[in-house]
Write an enzyme that holds these catalytic residues in place. Structure first.
Site, mmCIF file in Angstrom:
data_model
loop_
_atom_site.group_PDB
_atom_site.id
_atom_site.type_symbol
_atom_site.label_atom_id
_atom_site.label_comp_id
_atom_site.label_asym_id
_atom_site.label_seq_id
_atom_site.Cartn_x
_atom_site.Cartn_y
_atom_site.Cartn_z
ATOM 1 N N LYS A 274 2.078 -9.642 -5.190
ATOM 2 C CA LYS A 274 0.927 -8.725 -5.111
ATOM 3 C C LYS A 274 0.357 -8.439 -6.490
ATOM 4 O O LYS A 274 1.092 -8.089 -7.418
ATOM 5 C CB LYS A 274 1.359 -7.417 -4.445
ATOM 6 C CG LYS A 274 1.904 -7.596 -3.040
ATOM 7 C CD LYS A 274 2.437 -6.320 -2.448
ATOM 8 C CE LYS A 274 3.677 -5.813 -3.117
ATOM 9 N NZ LYS A 274 4.344 -4.730 -2.401
ATOM 10 N N THR B 84 -3.078 5.646 -3.746
ATOM 11 C CA THR B 84 -2.370 4.365 -3.648
ATOM 12 C C THR B 84 -0.878 4.518 -3.362
ATOM 13 O O THR B 84 -0.184 3.521 -3.216
ATOM 14 C CB THR B 84 -2.507 3.580 -4.975
ATOM 15 O OG1 THR B 84 -1.991 4.407 -6.016
ATOM 16 C CG2 THR B 84 -3.936 3.217 -5.279
ATOM 17 N N GLY C 122 2.404 4.532 -1.661
ATOM 18 C CA GLY C 122 2.826 3.945 -0.392
ATOM 19 C C GLY C 122 2.093 2.657 -0.032
ATOM 20 O O GLY C 122 2.271 2.129 1.068
ATOM 21 N N THR C 123 1.303 2.140 -0.974
ATOM 22 C CA THR C 123 0.536 0.912 -0.671
ATOM 23 C C THR C 123 1.459 -0.268 -0.369
ATOM 24 O O THR C 123 1.239 -1.019 0.586
ATOM 25 C CB THR C 123 -0.389 0.571 -1.863
ATOM 26 O OG1 THR C 123 -1.238 1.683 -2.092
ATOM 27 C CG2 THR C 123 -1.230 -0.646 -1.588
ATOM 28 N N GLY C 124 2.519 -0.411 -1.203
ATOM 29 C CA GLY C 124 3.436 -1.541 -1.028
ATOM 30 C C GLY C 124 4.158 -1.469 0.310
ATOM 31 O O GLY C 124 4.226 -2.457 1.059
ATOM 32 N N CYS C 125 4.682 -0.272 0.637
ATOM 33 C CA CYS C 125 5.390 -0.090 1.917
ATOM 34 C C CYS C 125 4.438 -0.401 3.070
ATOM 35 O O CYS C 125 4.808 -1.065 4.047
ATOM 36 C CB CYS C 125 5.858 1.362 2.070
ATOM 37 S SG CYS C 125 6.798 1.995 0.675
HETATM 38 C C1 LIG Z 1 11.134 6.308 0.032
HETATM 39 C C2 LIG Z 1 10.224 5.548 -0.846
HETATM 40 N N1 LIG Z 1 10.060 4.232 -0.647
HETATM 41 C C3 LIG Z 1 9.218 3.535 -1.434
HETATM 42 C C4 LIG Z 1 8.540 4.141 -2.453
HETATM 43 C C5 LIG Z 1 7.628 3.350 -3.317
HETATM 44 O O1 LIG Z 1 6.288 3.688 -3.132
HETATM 45 P P1 LIG Z 1 5.331 3.943 -4.354
HETATM 46 O O2 LIG Z 1 5.453 2.759 -5.254
HETATM 47 O O3 LIG Z 1 3.962 4.053 -3.778
HETATM 48 O O4 LIG Z 1 5.779 5.202 -5.015
HETATM 49 C C6 LIG Z 1 8.738 5.528 -2.646
HETATM 50 N N2 LIG Z 1 8.086 6.199 -3.599
HETATM 51 N N3 LIG Z 1 9.592 6.197 -1.834
#
Ligand SMILES: Cc1ncc(COP(=O)(O)O)c(N)n1
Length: 548
Positions: free
Chosen positions: A187, A241, A243-246
């Protein structure tokens, strides 16, 4: 072979194995929102609880790996799993549990998102677990979805590794592929690009942006061991943004569960994210970021909101009027209009006859303006049928006015008296609102402005007529004839026809037009209430001779 139409179709199922984000932006919470908005059944095996919000991660509580194994088993052994998606795995033990569950249950369709560090810079996977990740999980990844920092970490390259063009990102994807995944989606969300002529340093036509104005494209790289594929989207400037990856990994998993190929699932997933990002650009959507911190969540639910806003979902065919009357901006106003003291007193036969006479005089003046409004409606239409229908309504009003004159005579009001009457301000306000709506808006706006009159009089008369409190004889109730008029067959028919035409006219309208119609209807209902108020308490001194 197509399944027979009567063959029940099983709901596609995704199990997400990830950490919980208490504030709902990333992790399990984001996954479930995205999976659900793809129409897929989501299940969870939680690896860790995080106390986090849009300011960052405060604390992490890792779930014991033996318990994680039980969560996975509970889902797989009962519901069954089409696709496994993994996110924050939190510990080496959890990585091993996940790998052995994939092995034990022969789950090959996986989307492995190697979550390591949050956007807010909190370490979500200890460094010591990275080598287990590489040996245990990468070979079991059907699709691996790292961002650039994660790719560098998995390849044991320095975090400040300098990338100059997309060609170098392609090389990283190819090296990751060699570690075992079936398909790599690398990505580019952390690295804006600008298009560049292919002969100028990039075979694939993109170099890394060096200034704000050069941030033009977001480029993701797909590599499946044979072909390199680039997914190019506009670079979206937004702070929403988190949580974009999840969300991307979940969208891909949901698409796979729905039967898409890996490439289509990825392309569709990237499109989903790009649209979610664009939906938060305030200039377009007036989206208010969630939370007060710098890491606002992605607009996971933009698709659901779009669906809810679209009339085809909200309003079933023929259901516009029901929807309108139950609309929060209309419901109470409609009730006040159709249950006004004036009409209730008519139903009981206790209304002061002088008040009724005043109302009747004003109603006569109202009908003249209503005939103008219907003429305007004809003028607004380009179709002969419509024009004739409006003309027929005008003629019907003329007949109704003749009846009015007769009816008023029974109350001792002569035709001359009716004709020399002057409009009370409530009558002027209402009728000129209707006419003005018609002049400014479309024919449909005008029809909606006239709708409370058509529907309301029927609703009121019908309620009074069927209620137990009404005195149901002409002797017992001098207003009985008035009530009967509006439940009579010809009026009932006019209401049914009017409703049918309107339901057809609103088919396929967008949400903003529908909301405009709601506003018009609500104002016209208030004007009707004003008309009853006038009937109840209005004074001739509040009348103006608007003809002069
Ligand atoms: C429980 C959990 N899983 C994944 C991410 C990554 O997401 P981000 O890179 O957007 O902070 C996060 N912050 N928390």
């Amino acid at each position: 072979m197509n399944p027979r139409p009567d063959t029940p179709r099983r709901t596609p199922r995704v199990l997400t194995i990830a950490g919980s984000d208490s504030s709902g932006g990333a992790g399990i919470e984001a996954d479930l929102k995205v999976i659900t908005s793809h129409g897929v059944y989501g299940m969870t095996a939680i690896t860790a609880l995080t106390a986090q919000n849009t300011h960052g991660v405060n604390e992490v509580h890792v779930v014991p790996a033996v318990f994680l194994a039980k969560e996975i088993a509970a889902c797989v052994e009962d519901v069954g799993v089409d696709i496994v998606k993994t996110g924050m795995l939190a510990s080496e033990e959890s990585i091993r549990v996940v790998a052995s569950a994939l092995q034990e249950y022969s789950i090959e369709k996986t989307v492995i998102d190697p979550v390591m560090i949050s956007t807010s810079n909190y370490q979500l996977l200890p460094d010591s677990a990275v080598s287990a990740y590489i040996t245990e999980l990468l070979p079991r990844a059907y699709i691996l979805t790292p961002n650039i920092p994660e790719a560098l970490r998995l390849l044991n390259l320095p975090a400040i590794y300098e990338l100059r063009s997309i060609d170098e990102v392609v090389l990283l994807a190819q090296r990751l592929h060699a570690l075992g995944p079936n398909v790599v989606l690398l990505k580019g969300g952390h690295l804006p690009f600008k298009p560049s002529p292919r002969q100028c340093g990039s075979k694939y036509g993109f170099v890394v942006a060096e200034s704000e104005s050069e941030k033009i494209s977001a480029v993701d790289v797909i590599y499946d061991g044979e072909e390199v594929d680039l997914i190019v989207n506009d670079w979206v400037k937004t702070t929403c943004t988190h949580g974009t990856g999840c969300s991307l990994a979940s969208a891909i998993a949901a698409n796979l569960a729905r039967g898409h190929s890996a490439r289509d699932a990825i392309r569709e997933g990237c499109r989903f994210i790009s649209e979610a990002l664009k939906s938060t650009q305030s200039a377009i959507m007036s989206h208010v970021p969630i939370g007060n911190g710098p890491y606002s969540p992605l607009n996971h639910l933009y698709r659901i909101n779009k669906l809810l806003d679209s009339p085809s979902v909200h309003i079933p065919p023929g259901g516009f009027i029901d929807w309108l009357l139950r609309h929060p901006k209309v419901k109470d106003i409609w009730y006040q209009y159709t249950h006004h003291e004036f009409v209730d007193k008519m139903g009981k036969g206790t209304l002061d006859v002088e008040r009724f006479k005043f109302y009747l005089q004003q109603d006569y003046l109202f009908l003249i303006q209503f005939a103008r409004a219907n003429s305007l409606s004809g003028y607004k239409s380009g179709r002969l049928d419509d024009i004739c229908r409006s003309a027929a309504i005008v003629l019907h009003i003329q007949k109704e006015m003749a009846l009015h004159i007769n009816y008023c005579a029974g109350f001792g009001i002569s035709k001359e008296e009716l004709e020399k009457g002057v409009e009370h301000q409530a009558c002027t306000a209402y009728t000129r609102f209707v006419l003005d709506t018609g002049v400014k808006g479309t024919q449909l706006h005008l029809q909606i402005a006239m709708l409370p009159c058509l529907l309301g009089y029927f609703a009121i008369a019908d309620r009074l007529y069927t209620s137990r409190t009404i005195r149901t004889t002409e002797e017992g109730n001098i207003y009985y004839k008035w009530i009967q008029n509006y439940v009579a067959e010809d009026y009932r028919e006019a209401v049914v026809n009017g409703k049918q035409l309107l339901e057809k006219a609103v088919e396929g309208l967008g949400s903003s037009t529908l909301e405009e119609l709601v506003e018009v209807f609500a104002v016209a209902c208030k004007m009707e209430t004003g008309f009853w108020e006038m009937g109840m308490r209005g004074q001739p001194t509040e009348s103006f001779d608007v003809k002069k």
